[in-house]
Write a protein that holds these residues in place. Structure first.
Motif, PDB file in Angstrom:
ATOM      1  N   THR A 191       0.830  -1.198   0.000  1.00 17.44           N
ATOM      2  CA  THR A 191       0.000   0.000   0.000  1.00 17.44           C
ATOM      3  C   THR A 191       0.869   1.254   0.000  1.00 17.44           C
ATOM      4  OG1 THR A 191      -1.684  -1.202   1.238  1.00 17.44           O
ATOM      5  CG2 THR A 191      -1.867   1.183   1.202  1.00 17.44           C
ATOM      6  N   ALA A 192       1.926   1.243   0.789  1.00 22.30           N
ATOM      7  CA  ALA A 192       2.824   2.399   0.835  1.00 22.30           C
ATOM      8  C   ALA A 192       3.479   2.631  -0.528  1.00 22.30           C
ATOM      9  CB  ALA A 192       3.884   2.196   1.912  1.00 22.30           C
ATOM     10  N   LEU A 193       3.849   1.560  -1.198  1.00 19.29           N
ATOM     11  CA  LEU A 193       4.460   1.687  -2.519  1.00 19.29           C
ATOM     12  C   LEU A 193       3.470   2.255  -3.530  1.00 19.29           C
ATOM     13  CD1 LEU A 193       6.918   1.171  -4.300  1.00 19.29           C
ATOM     14  CD2 LEU A 193       6.005  -1.111  -4.744  1.00 19.29           C
ATOM     15  N   MET A 194       2.216   1.812  -3.470  1.00 19.25           N
ATOM     16  CA  MET A 194       1.197   2.342  -4.377  1.00 19.25           C
ATOM     17  C   MET A 194       0.942   3.818  -4.115  1.00 19.25           C
ATOM     18  SD  MET A 194      -1.698  -0.544  -4.731  1.00 19.25           S
ATOM     19  CE  MET A 194      -1.266  -2.257  -4.853  1.00 19.25           C
ATOM     20  N   VAL A 195       0.839   4.202  -2.855  1.00 21.31           N
ATOM     21  CA  VAL A 195       0.604   5.605  -2.513  1.00 21.31           C
ATOM     22  C   VAL A 195       1.797   6.459  -2.945  1.00 21.31           C
ATOM     23  CG1 VAL A 195       0.351   7.213  -0.573  1.00 21.31           C
ATOM     24  CG2 VAL A 195      -1.001   5.119  -0.651  1.00 21.31           C
ATOM     25  N   ALA A 196       3.008   5.968  -2.730  1.00 22.38           N
ATOM     26  CA  ALA A 196       4.196   6.711  -3.148  1.00 22.38           C
ATOM     27  C   ALA A 196       4.253   6.835  -4.666  1.00 22.38           C
ATOM     28  CB  ALA A 196       5.454   6.020  -2.620  1.00 22.38           C
TER      29      ALA A 196
ATOM     30  N   GLY B 257       1.643   9.380  -5.681  1.00 24.72           N
ATOM     31  CA  GLY B 257       2.116  10.709  -5.306  1.00 24.72           C
ATOM     32  C   GLY B 257       3.215  11.194  -6.238  1.00 24.72           C
ATOM     33  N   GLY B 258       4.091  10.293  -6.637  1.00 25.07           N
ATOM     34  CA  GLY B 258       5.137  10.659  -7.581  1.00 25.07           C
ATOM     35  C   GLY B 258       4.575  11.046  -8.934  1.00 25.07           C
ATOM     36  N   MET B 259       3.568  10.296  -9.398  1.00 26.20           N
ATOM     37  CA  MET B 259       2.957  10.641 -10.685  1.00 26.20           C
ATOM     38  C   MET B 259       2.267  11.998 -10.622  1.00 26.20           C
ATOM     39  SD  MET B 259       1.462   7.162 -12.411  1.00 26.20           S
ATOM     40  CE  MET B 259       0.369   6.748 -11.092  1.00 26.20           C
TER      41      MET B 259
ATOM     42  N   VAL C 264      -3.413  15.254 -13.617  1.00 24.06           N
ATOM     43  CA  VAL C 264      -3.609  14.651 -12.298  1.00 24.06           C
ATOM     44  C   VAL C 264      -4.780  13.673 -12.331  1.00 24.06           C
ATOM     45  CG1 VAL C 264      -4.301  15.138  -9.922  1.00 24.06           C
ATOM     46  CG2 VAL C 264      -2.527  16.507 -11.003  1.00 24.06           C
ATOM     47  N   LEU C 265      -5.894  14.074 -12.935  1.00 22.01           N
ATOM     48  CA  LEU C 265      -7.033  13.162 -13.040  1.00 22.01           C
ATOM     49  C   LEU C 265      -6.673  11.918 -13.850  1.00 22.01           C
ATOM     50  CD1 LEU C 265     -10.010  15.614 -13.562  1.00 22.01           C
ATOM     51  CD2 LEU C 265      -9.552  14.178 -11.580  1.00 22.01           C
ATOM     52  N   PHE C 266      -5.935  12.094 -14.935  1.00 26.21           N
ATOM     53  CA  PHE C 266      -5.504  10.958 -15.741  1.00 26.21           C
ATOM     54  C   PHE C 266      -4.654  10.003 -14.913  1.00 26.21           C
ATOM     55  CE2 PHE C 266      -2.278   8.978 -18.431  1.00 26.21           C
ATOM     56  CZ  PHE C 266      -3.087   8.275 -19.309  1.00 26.21           C
ATOM     57  N   CYS C 267      -3.703  10.537 -14.166  1.00 23.93           N
ATOM     58  CA  CYS C 267      -2.847   9.680 -13.347  1.00 23.93           C
ATOM     59  C   CYS C 267      -3.632   8.969 -12.252  1.00 23.93           C
ATOM     60  CB  CYS C 267      -1.714  10.500 -12.742  1.00 23.93           C
ATOM     61  SG  CYS C 267      -0.463  10.957 -13.936  1.00 23.93           S
ATOM     62  N   LEU C 268      -4.579   9.648 -11.647  1.00 25.46           N
ATOM     63  CA  LEU C 268      -5.388   9.004 -10.610  1.00 25.46           C
ATOM     64  C   LEU C 268      -6.237   7.878 -11.179  1.00 25.46           C
ATOM     65  CD1 LEU C 268      -6.464  12.053  -8.434  1.00 25.46           C
ATOM     66  CD2 LEU C 268      -4.795  10.286  -7.889  1.00 25.46           C
ATOM     67  N   VAL C 269      -6.836   8.097 -12.345  1.00 27.16           N
ATOM     68  CA  VAL C 269      -7.650   7.042 -12.963  1.00 27.16           C
ATOM     69  C   VAL C 269      -6.773   5.871 -13.375  1.00 27.16           C
ATOM     70  CG1 VAL C 269      -9.062   6.495 -14.981  1.00 27.16           C
ATOM     71  CG2 VAL C 269      -9.523   8.558 -13.674  1.00 27.16           C
ATOM     72  N   GLN C 270      -5.620   6.159 -13.971  1.00 29.88           N
ATOM     73  CA  GLN C 270      -4.719   5.077 -14.369  1.00 29.88           C
ATOM     74  C   GLN C 270      -4.191   4.325 -13.152  1.00 29.88           C
ATOM     75  OE1 GLN C 270      -4.316   4.029 -17.519  1.00 29.88           O
ATOM     76  NE2 GLN C 270      -5.850   5.584 -17.932  1.00 29.88           N
ATOM     77  N   GLY C 271      -3.930   5.044 -12.078  1.00 32.16           N
ATOM     78  CA  GLY C 271      -3.501   4.393 -10.840  1.00 32.16           C
ATOM     79  C   GLY C 271      -4.582   3.487 -10.272  1.00 32.16           C
ATOM     80  N   ALA C 272      -5.829   3.954 -10.309  1.00 35.04           N
ATOM     81  CA  ALA C 272      -6.932   3.124  -9.823  1.00 35.04           C
ATOM     82  C   ALA C 272      -7.089   1.872 -10.690  1.00 35.04           C
ATOM     83  CB  ALA C 272      -8.231   3.929  -9.814  1.00 35.04           C
ATOM     84  N   LEU C 273      -6.920   2.026 -11.996  1.00 33.26           N
ATOM     85  CA  LEU C 273      -6.975   0.861 -12.873  1.00 33.26           C
ATOM     86  C   LEU C 273      -5.855  -0.124 -12.566  1.00 33.26           C
ATOM     87  CD1 LEU C 273      -7.868   2.486 -16.298  1.00 33.26           C
ATOM     88  CD2 LEU C 273      -9.269   0.909 -14.986  1.00 33.26           C
ATOM     89  N   LEU C 274      -4.663   0.378 -12.357  1.00 30.59           N
ATOM     90  CA  LEU C 274      -3.528  -0.481 -12.055  1.00 30.59           C
ATOM     91  C   LEU C 274      -3.729  -1.218 -10.730  1.00 30.59           C
ATOM     92  CD1 LEU C 274      -0.708  -1.382 -12.937  1.00 30.59           C
ATOM     93  CD2 LEU C 274       0.200   0.530 -11.625  1.00 30.59           C
TER      94      LEU C 274
ATOM     95  N   VAL D 158      -6.261  -3.938 -11.321  1.00 29.70           N
ATOM     96  CA  VAL D 158      -5.710  -5.076 -12.064  1.00 29.70           C
ATOM     97  C   VAL D 158      -4.863  -5.946 -11.151  1.00 29.70           C
ATOM     98  CG1 VAL D 158      -3.999  -5.649 -13.840  1.00 29.70           C
ATOM     99  CG2 VAL D 158      -5.806  -4.027 -14.339  1.00 29.70           C
ATOM    100  N   VAL D 159      -4.054  -5.325 -10.303  1.00 32.16           N
ATOM    101  CA  VAL D 159      -3.186  -6.099  -9.412  1.00 32.16           C
ATOM    102  C   VAL D 159      -3.996  -6.777  -8.321  1.00 32.16           C
ATOM    103  CG1 VAL D 159      -1.336  -5.884  -7.713  1.00 32.16           C
ATOM    104  CG2 VAL D 159      -1.158  -4.716  -9.899  1.00 32.16           C
ATOM    105  N   ARG D 160      -4.926  -6.052  -7.746  1.00 30.32           N
ATOM    106  CA  ARG D 160      -5.655  -6.596  -6.593  1.00 30.32           C
ATOM    107  C   ARG D 160      -6.670  -7.673  -6.972  1.00 30.32           C
ATOM    108  NH1 ARG D 160      -8.144  -3.629  -1.432  1.00 30.32           N
ATOM    109  NH2 ARG D 160      -9.414  -5.351  -0.744  1.00 30.32           N
ATOM    110  N   PHE D 161      -7.353  -7.505  -8.076  1.00 27.56           N
ATOM    111  CA  PHE D 161      -8.444  -8.411  -8.421  1.00 27.56           C
ATOM    112  C   PHE D 161      -8.078  -9.362  -9.553  1.00 27.56           C
ATOM    113  CE2 PHE D 161     -10.555  -4.555  -6.745  1.00 27.56           C
ATOM    114  CZ  PHE D 161     -11.041  -5.122  -5.586  1.00 27.56           C
TER     115      PHE D 161
END
Length: 114
Positions: free
Chosen positions: A7-12, A15-17, A55-65, A68-71
């Motif tokens: 979770t920390a890696l995903m948040v980091a 945040g970096g994006m 920022v919105l693009f990165c957040l949506v792409q992050g949620a998709l990623l 994909v990893v979680r489910f």
């Protein structure tokens, strides 16, 4: 503990994006030298809109990623998902809302100006 680091890696990463999008939108030289004082205002508006979109693009792409990893399908799981009962009211409301926004109730102001 492994879940915490994941979770920390995903948040980091997210945040970096977002930080990269902010830097790129505010500091990258998109435009040539401004020829008038009006150009600076429109350039600033464009930069702000570009930052918001990035920022919105990165957040949506992050949620998709993350999804994909979680489910993802686990090894050896060849079965179907849970069979859910249809929700006719939800399907009708979703279809009606899309129809209304696309071709249903148009604004009288737009009808008068066209």
């Amino acid at each position: 503990m492994q879940k915490f680091w994941r979770t920390a890696l995903m948040v980091a990463g997210l945040g970096g994006m977002v930080a990269l999008c902010l830097w790129f939108g505010l500091k990258a030289p998109f435009f040539p030298v401004a020829a008038s004082s009006e150009a600076e205002l429109s350039d600033d508006l464009f930069r702000r809109m570009a930052v918001i979109a990035a920022v919105l693009f990165c957040l949506v792409q992050g949620a998709l990623l993350v999804s994909v990893v979680r489910f993802r399908r686990r090894a050896g799981d060849n079965g179907d998902g849970l069979a859910e009962k249809e929700n006719v009211l939800l399907e009708f409301a979703w279809t009606a809302a899309r129809w209304r926004s696309c071709c249903g109730c148009r604004s009288p102001v737009l009808m008068c100006t066209t």
